[in-house]
Enzyme design. Sequence first.
Site, PDB file in Angstrom:
ATOM      1  N   HIS A 124      -8.076 116.147  89.852  1.00 10.21           N
ATOM      2  CA  HIS A 124      -8.361 115.224  88.750  1.00 10.21           C
ATOM      3  C   HIS A 124      -7.096 114.645  88.162  1.00 10.21           C
ATOM      4  O   HIS A 124      -7.105 114.158  87.030  1.00 10.21           O
ATOM      5  CB  HIS A 124      -9.197 115.939  87.660  1.00 10.21           C
ATOM      6  CG  HIS A 124     -10.574 116.296  88.157  1.00 10.21           C
ATOM      7  ND1 HIS A 124     -11.410 117.158  87.481  1.00 10.21           N
ATOM      8  CD2 HIS A 124     -11.256 115.928  89.274  1.00 10.21           C
ATOM      9  CE1 HIS A 124     -12.536 117.288  88.151  1.00 10.21           C
ATOM     10  NE2 HIS A 124     -12.473 116.561  89.246  1.00 10.21           N
ATOM     11  N   CYS A 160       5.333  99.154  82.812  1.00 10.47           N
ATOM     12  CA  CYS A 160       5.807  99.469  84.169  1.00 10.47           C
ATOM     13  C   CYS A 160       7.079  98.675  84.468  1.00 10.47           C
ATOM     14  O   CYS A 160       7.074  97.425  84.402  1.00 10.47           O
ATOM     15  CB  CYS A 160       4.697  99.087  85.159  1.00 10.47           C
ATOM     16  SG  CYS A 160       5.209  99.200  86.887  1.00 10.47           S
ATOM     17  N   SER A 202     -17.243 125.528  85.457  1.00  7.71           N
ATOM     18  CA  SER A 202     -18.703 125.555  85.262  1.00  7.71           C
ATOM     19  C   SER A 202     -19.425 125.007  86.493  1.00  7.71           C
ATOM     20  O   SER A 202     -20.651 124.994  86.550  1.00  7.71           O
ATOM     21  CB  SER A 202     -19.063 124.727  84.023  1.00  7.71           C
ATOM     22  OG  SER A 202     -18.529 123.407  84.169  1.00  7.71           O
ATOM     23  N   ASN A 226     -15.686 134.461  86.289  1.00  3.88           N
ATOM     24  CA  ASN A 226     -16.123 133.693  85.125  1.00  3.88           C
ATOM     25  C   ASN A 226     -16.850 134.660  84.185  1.00  3.88           C
ATOM     26  O   ASN A 226     -17.650 135.463  84.661  1.00  3.88           O
ATOM     27  CB  ASN A 226     -17.088 132.584  85.591  1.00  3.88           C
ATOM     28  CG  ASN A 226     -17.289 131.508  84.539  1.00  3.88           C
ATOM     29  OD1 ASN A 226     -17.417 131.802  83.354  1.00  3.88           O
ATOM     30  ND2 ASN A 226     -17.280 130.250  84.967  1.00  3.88           N
TER      31      ASN A 226
HETATM   32  N1  APR Z   1     -11.599 133.066  82.341  1.00  2.00           N
HETATM   33  C1  APR Z   1     -12.443 132.565  83.283  1.00  2.00           C
HETATM   34  N2  APR Z   1     -13.369 131.606  83.022  1.00  2.00           N
HETATM   35  C2  APR Z   1     -13.446 131.158  81.749  1.00  2.00           C
HETATM   36  C3  APR Z   1     -12.606 131.630  80.714  1.00  2.00           C
HETATM   37  C4  APR Z   1     -11.650 132.627  81.056  1.00  2.00           C
HETATM   38  N3  APR Z   1     -10.816 133.147  80.131  1.00  2.00           N
HETATM   39  N4  APR Z   1     -12.926 130.974  79.554  1.00  2.00           N
HETATM   40  C5  APR Z   1     -13.936 130.120  79.874  1.00  2.00           C
HETATM   41  N5  APR Z   1     -14.247 130.232  81.182  1.00  2.00           N
HETATM   42  C6  APR Z   1     -15.241 129.492  81.948  1.00  2.00           C
HETATM   43  C7  APR Z   1     -16.469 129.043  81.166  1.00  2.00           C
HETATM   44  O1  APR Z   1     -17.474 130.041  81.191  1.00  2.00           O
HETATM   45  C8  APR Z   1     -16.892 127.807  81.976  1.00  2.00           C
HETATM   46  O2  APR Z   1     -17.786 128.169  83.031  1.00  2.00           O
HETATM   47  O3  APR Z   1     -14.606 128.309  82.362  1.00  2.00           O
HETATM   48  C9  APR Z   1     -15.578 127.301  82.576  1.00  2.00           C
HETATM   49  C10 APR Z   1     -15.085 126.013  81.932  1.00  2.00           C
HETATM   50  O4  APR Z   1     -16.014 125.003  82.253  1.00  2.00           O
HETATM   51  P1  APR Z   1     -15.713 123.508  81.801  1.00  2.00           P
HETATM   52  O5  APR Z   1     -15.291 123.488  80.370  1.00  2.00           O
HETATM   53  O6  APR Z   1     -16.888 122.686  82.247  1.00  2.00           O
HETATM   54  O7  APR Z   1     -14.417 123.078  82.649  1.00  2.00           O
HETATM   55  P2  APR Z   1     -14.360 122.629  84.159  1.00  2.00           P
HETATM   56  O8  APR Z   1     -15.393 123.304  84.995  1.00  2.00           O
HETATM   57  O9  APR Z   1     -12.954 122.746  84.583  1.00  2.00           O
HETATM   58  O10 APR Z   1     -14.729 121.052  84.033  1.00  2.00           O
HETATM   59  C11 APR Z   1     -14.627 120.290  85.225  1.00  2.00           C
HETATM   60  O11 APR Z   1     -15.042 118.268  83.945  1.00  2.00           O
HETATM   61  O12 APR Z   1     -14.651 117.021  82.073  1.00  2.00           O
HETATM   62  C12 APR Z   1     -14.341 117.141  83.401  1.00  2.00           C
HETATM   63  O13 APR Z   1     -12.369 116.428  84.437  1.00  2.00           O
HETATM   64  C13 APR Z   1     -12.867 117.403  83.564  1.00  2.00           C
HETATM   65  O14 APR Z   1     -11.766 118.815  85.177  1.00  2.00           O
HETATM   66  C14 APR Z   1     -12.817 118.783  84.216  1.00  2.00           C
HETATM   67  C15 APR Z   1     -14.175 118.892  84.885  1.00  2.00           C
END
Ligand code: APR
Length: 255
Positions: A124, A160, A202, A226
């Site tokens: 990303h 740029c 997630s 997770n």
């Molecule tokens: N250790 C492991 N997992 C964790 C922890 C931790 N300490 N804290 C939170 N989590 C988990 C949550 O349970 C959740 O499942 O991390 C996950 C975070 O999910 P999101 O907030 O949806 O982040 P992500 O999956 O990276 O989102 C994907 O969405 O908005 C876009 O581009 C953005 O890259 C991002 C993409």
Amino acid sequence: MKREVMTFPPDLIEALRTAHHVVVSTGAGVSQESGIPTFRDGLEGLWEIFDPEQFATPQAFARQPDLVWGWYEFRRAQVAKCLPNPAHQAIATLARKVRRLTVITQNVDNLHERAGSTDVIHLHGSLHAPICASCGQSYMMSANDAQAGETGGRLPPPTCPSCGGLVRPGIVWFGEMLPEEALERAQQATLHCDVFFSIGTSVVVYPAAALPFMAAEQGACVVQINPEPTGLDDYASFSLVGKAGEVMPELVAAV
Ligand code: APR
């Protein structure tokens, strides 16, 4: 008070010890213990506070370049104040224990690199690699020169030097395609790995979310870390419930 040491299934340890290629895919959860907010986690998720439509789209940048640039500079300044946590460090250590390890991250921070990981694919984009919105010229920004704009503070984006266009954050925004070369490399690593970690994501944003399922499909050992359930639970070979910064160091120490 003695804290019991985590134990792991022997076949997971064996899979790591005999692996030819390990892939570690990470999401915002791997940086959560460094103090960087996730996107959808409970109430403190980033998208609960900032409306992605206002900040994370090409239209938003075209409409209000100063507001969007200021927000990403604020995030970059936040990251500069954070440190890699034990999960980032354990992933870098694991790379020294197995034959080959590729990190595929959805995160735009640089904590994997600052922990010592070298083979890192940013699906990303990166807060530290802005591009010209007109000619596509990419730039590298050092980790700690962010103009620490306040939350939502307006900052005029640079122009740029090549074409005079506006420089924009090197982030893949909603509705945009992922960088082709990065996605291709990530898919190839996924299709040929023996062990695939899905840590702190997630598993809802495609095409990144397809990778763990592709790994399971080709027969890799899929390991999820997770604290919460995800759509991957029924497909993972091992679902280690817990925080990445607590589970990963103990797992890597056992390899
Ligand atoms: N250790 C492991 N997992 C964790 C922890 C931790 N300490 N804290 C939170 N989590 C988990 C949550 O349970 C959740 O499942 O991390 C996950 C975070 O999910 P999101 O907030 O949806 O982040 P992500 O999956 O990276 O989102 C994907 O969405 O908005 C876009 O581009 C953005 O890259 C991002 C993409």
